[in-house]
Design a protein around this motif. Structure first.
Motif: not given
Lengths: 270, 279, 279, 270
Positions: B176, B170, B226, B228, B167-168, B197-201
């Motif tokens: 995650y 860092d 990333e 999406k 999902k994500k 990952v869907e998203e890097i936070v």
């Protein structure tokens, strides 16, 4: 929740179930199979169905409903009815821990000794027909006390005399650690039991509308047939209502296509 | 860790050499399909593919593209879309070496890899043709039993790479994984885990208890990018559903080598708009 | 599951018969001290205590109270408060049977129990007196090695009960364990897990992804009771710190059997205000 | 972050570190030991300290600071510097996976063959003095390439000729799987190395203010002493500033009592 809020359970109606059905075609085969599976799960504490198993899943959910909170049900692929928080291995660990009381296996071929073939037809490995593979069968069949064999197709193509590949054997030699094995076989025609000492299936009941002869004609292995073969007891009205009004919605979470096909009224109402 | 974040899935795919032992999880875990397409674009060959414990479209596409020499799996299936056509064809013509297994045996092999032990015993399997077909598995007497008690010993599986979609992440490379705990074993057993990952936070997933509990620490990670909709056309967790129309068209196309090649041209290697749009 | 929630720690303690094999985690996991005091109040005897992989005050108090026949552990220590006095005394006078281990060996035994396998191989230990003192461990040739390669085999540990303290439970019996993943192995290996929690909450911890990831499902749980400050005087996660003054007074008291008895009278068995206030 | 924001690192100052210290008593032993440990960790990718290990923990955190982001550090008991999300077993799994490059072991007794005793003095099991137990030593010592032996007490009571109980051996026979072992021994008096073929320690350096004779007088086993024993190189000013201004705060999270004792100024300022 031991009773449906809509119609109270009425066990005394079981003696004459057909009279409860408004019409012969009122009962769908899927509903009958769900009912049979639920009966086979009675007394279990923890049961799980595998992937691509809407009818076993429905049977588990019905059995839970009927258990009054004593049974826990894990539906693989469900979010709501997921009891696994330790990854995909947890189901298998339950089995070896002795926690998993029942599971379901199908098979491209099942033979008279309850051997199961999920791999293919023809010489291994270059099979003429190759199926997906053995999944967890070569393990769960040994460790889960009540393995319910289930197929929606009852033909000599499926129920063969001898499987081409033993994904998992129906019985084992005495020195092999084995706490589980075949408990019943449920098909659209009948229910069978399995005698592990004789290594042989026996007919338990034939579903209304079908005959012993039809079962034998469509089964490629020899089975024991008692003198009197009972007709399968159909679900009573209350059970059918629970299936249609409650289990239908619960199973739809994981199997929406199945639910739309089998329970169109419930799906439209929801 | 610094430097784990890559700009593209193609940059991640470049890390995987021909002949690598690559582990992939079952569809419910999160499949790095974008990375898989990038691997096919790069033309990776001779992979030893380990499926924990099964695979689907990902395996079928890699096999169809000629990237896989050997597959170790408990099943290859497209689920409700039916059998895996390129897998079935490759088994039938003998171009693919298959090591059939059973799900918990692959879990046990991976867990042995994770624990750094040479093998793990496991119940079941004795008397099956699954066991009979595996000359790399052994049956030994349980030394803790007084009576006769044979048990199967499964050698540790130690992949070079594990590939997952999550999902994500860092920017430190922590991933995650939530409920998908099998990733911990897969990552522990593998030399490095490559992740889309869907998203890097921003921030650090390990610092907050709510996320740390479901986080694969960066120390297992060899690279992250990333992507999406990176599991497309497969479903991903509760995030998005299977692209059913696409899967149906894949199954139709992949029935023949020509149809499969046309599919690759269109969606993977062709460089056309639809292939580019896929990443 | 219905009926898992108990009214009191004493009701939970009543589930544990004399002679039971009881597993307890290390202090960082969350120690059910309230339940431990209830066990001492009930007068449980002849326990086989398994520590995953070490213990502290909990083990020392149970030993001092005469509840433990055998302890299997990698260490017993009160950490910065020093050695465990009743443990040391019981080892010295031979009244306690000790099975010394090393941390990962107990983890491996518990994991073998969790996996339902009879044993697990593990590296290390060969040539140590830890191994030499354990006649229940075996050394065998690694059957997957061509050369000489001895490895230690550890039998599965299958406790009757695991005892833990956790942050919260729901009324179904699901337990939030957060980062304390060793609880999963402990619970899997044990017949049932008895749990005290800071708080019993409404809802279902398994339904929400954020909590499900750190939840021990009720199917492992034999009973749960609310026990606020249930780890006292020990620290619990990040929730509260060690009661240092109390620990210091414990260590002073427990140096002698008489002092320990006076401590029990005051805080555990006496029925006085301070003992009652402890639960 | 390869440099302190307060004082830039000046490696050239290392050649004459003492001149950087404003007074002989400016450097605390704990600070020296943290510095030595950090040096021994250079090049590691993943290191961890065990429980009750403030000085090794400080050494790890300093080494990470000096690594410019290449090193990951797990401090047991820390929340901020925790890298374990798979339970207490994960540290041991790292070791067997070959991911854990360094760890620390102490011991009630350490002997000349680098055997470690964490169990007790006298006959086992009814020891005259019983220590807590072997913890993870009988495993990590075999699998972690750089095990740093560390004690704050350098006496003949600790450094004995032969341990009473081998919690974990310093060396193993060739057939025993062993990828790790003793890399160095650090005490308040000196630093030693270990030759696993000779099964013997050798003196690497003696800390300023101490002598080779003092080391030998307080060591119960024989050690190799080179003709020229260097004096331990003290931390330079920049390193000391980092320890006091940054590492002090980081280690205080897990070891507040230690930090308050060793870094009172930093703790008061924070």
């Amino acid at each position: 929740m031991n009773s449906s809020p809509v119609v109270a359970r009425a066990p005394q109606q079981r003696s004459d179930p057909v009279s409860d059905l408004s019409a012969p075609d009122d009962l769908r085969t899927e509903e009958l199979l769900i009912t049979l599976i639920a009966r086979l799960l009675e007394g279990c504490r923890l049961v799980s169905c595998g992937a691509s198993s809407p009818i076993p899943g429905g049977g588990c959910l019905l059995a839970r409903q009927q258990s009054g909170g004593a049974m826990q049900v894990n539906v693989l692929g469900s979010r709501v009815n997921n009891l696994m928080t330790n990854g995909g291995v947890e189901l298998f660990d339950w089995a070896a821990q002795g926690r998993l009381d029942a599971f379901f296996l199908g098979g491209g071929q099942i033979d008279g000794q309850a051997n199961i073939n999920l791999v293919g037809v023809g010489d291994y490995p270059q099979a003429k027909i190759r199926w997906p593979g053995s999944f967890g069968s070569a393990y769960l069949y040994y460790l889960v006390p009540r393995v319910i064999l289930f197929r929606e197709e009852h033909t000599r193509r499926v129920f063969v005399e001898k499987v081409d590949f033993v994904s998992t054997p129906g019985t084992s030699d005495p020195e092999v650690y084995r706490t589980g094995g075949p408990h019943a076989l449920v098909s659209p025609l009948c229910q069978m039991g399995f005698d592990k000492d004789r290594k042989k299936f026996h007919l338990v009941s034939v579903h209304p509308g079908h005959t012993v002869e039809e079962v034998l004609d469509n089964t490629g292995f020899e089975i024991d047939v008692p003198d009197q073969v009972p007709e399968t007891v159909l679900p009573d009205r209350a059970t059918l209502d629970i299936i249609r009004q409650q289990i239908s919605l619960e199973i739809a979470e994981t199997y929406p296509r199945f639910a739309a096909k089998v329970f169109p009224d419930a799906m439209n109402a929801a | 860790m610094t430097g784990l974040v890559h700009d593209s899935v193609d940059s991640l795919a470049a890390l995987i050499p021909d002949g690598a032992k690559v582990a992939i999880p079952a569809d419910y875990t999160g499949i790095a399909m974008g990375l898989t397409r990038a691997m096919i674009r790069r033309g990776v060959r001779d992979l030893y593919l380990v499926c924990l414990p099964t695979c689907g479209l990902q395996g079928d596409m890699l096999i169809g593209a000629g990237a896989v020499k050997t597959i170790e799996t408990s099943a290859v299936t497209l689920g409700e879309f039916g059998g895996a056509p390129r897998f079935q064809a490759a088994v039938g013509d003998g171009s693919l070496t298959i090591k059939d297994a059973t799900c918990p045996a692959i879990h046990a092999g991976i867990q042995a890899g994770q624990k750094g032990i040479p093998y793990m015993p496991l119940r079941g399997m004795i008397g099956s043709d699954v066991l009979a077909s595996r000359d790399d598995w052994k049956v030994m007497q349980n030394p803790f039993s007084d009576g006769e008690d044979p048990i199967v010993l499964l050698p540790a599986i130690k992949p070079d790479f594990a590939l997952i979609h999550a999902k994500k992440a860092d920017r430190h490379g922590n991933i995650y994984i939530g409920l998908r705990r099998e990733v911990m074993a897969l990552a522990g057993a593998s030399r490095q885990t490559l992740v889309t990952v869907e998203e890097i936070v921003d921030g650090n997933l390990l610092r907050d208890d709510a996320t740390a509990t479901g986080t694969l620490p960066a120390l297992y990670v060899g690279g992250v990018a990333e992507a999406k909709q990176g599991a497309w056309p497969l479903a991903f967790w509760e995030e998005y559903a299977t692209d059913e129309a696409h899967m149906t068209s894949y199954v139709a196309a992949a029935r023949s080598p020509e149809g499969f090649k046309a599919y690759l041209d269109e969606f993977v290697t062709g460089g056309g708009a639809r292939a580019a749009a896929a990443e």
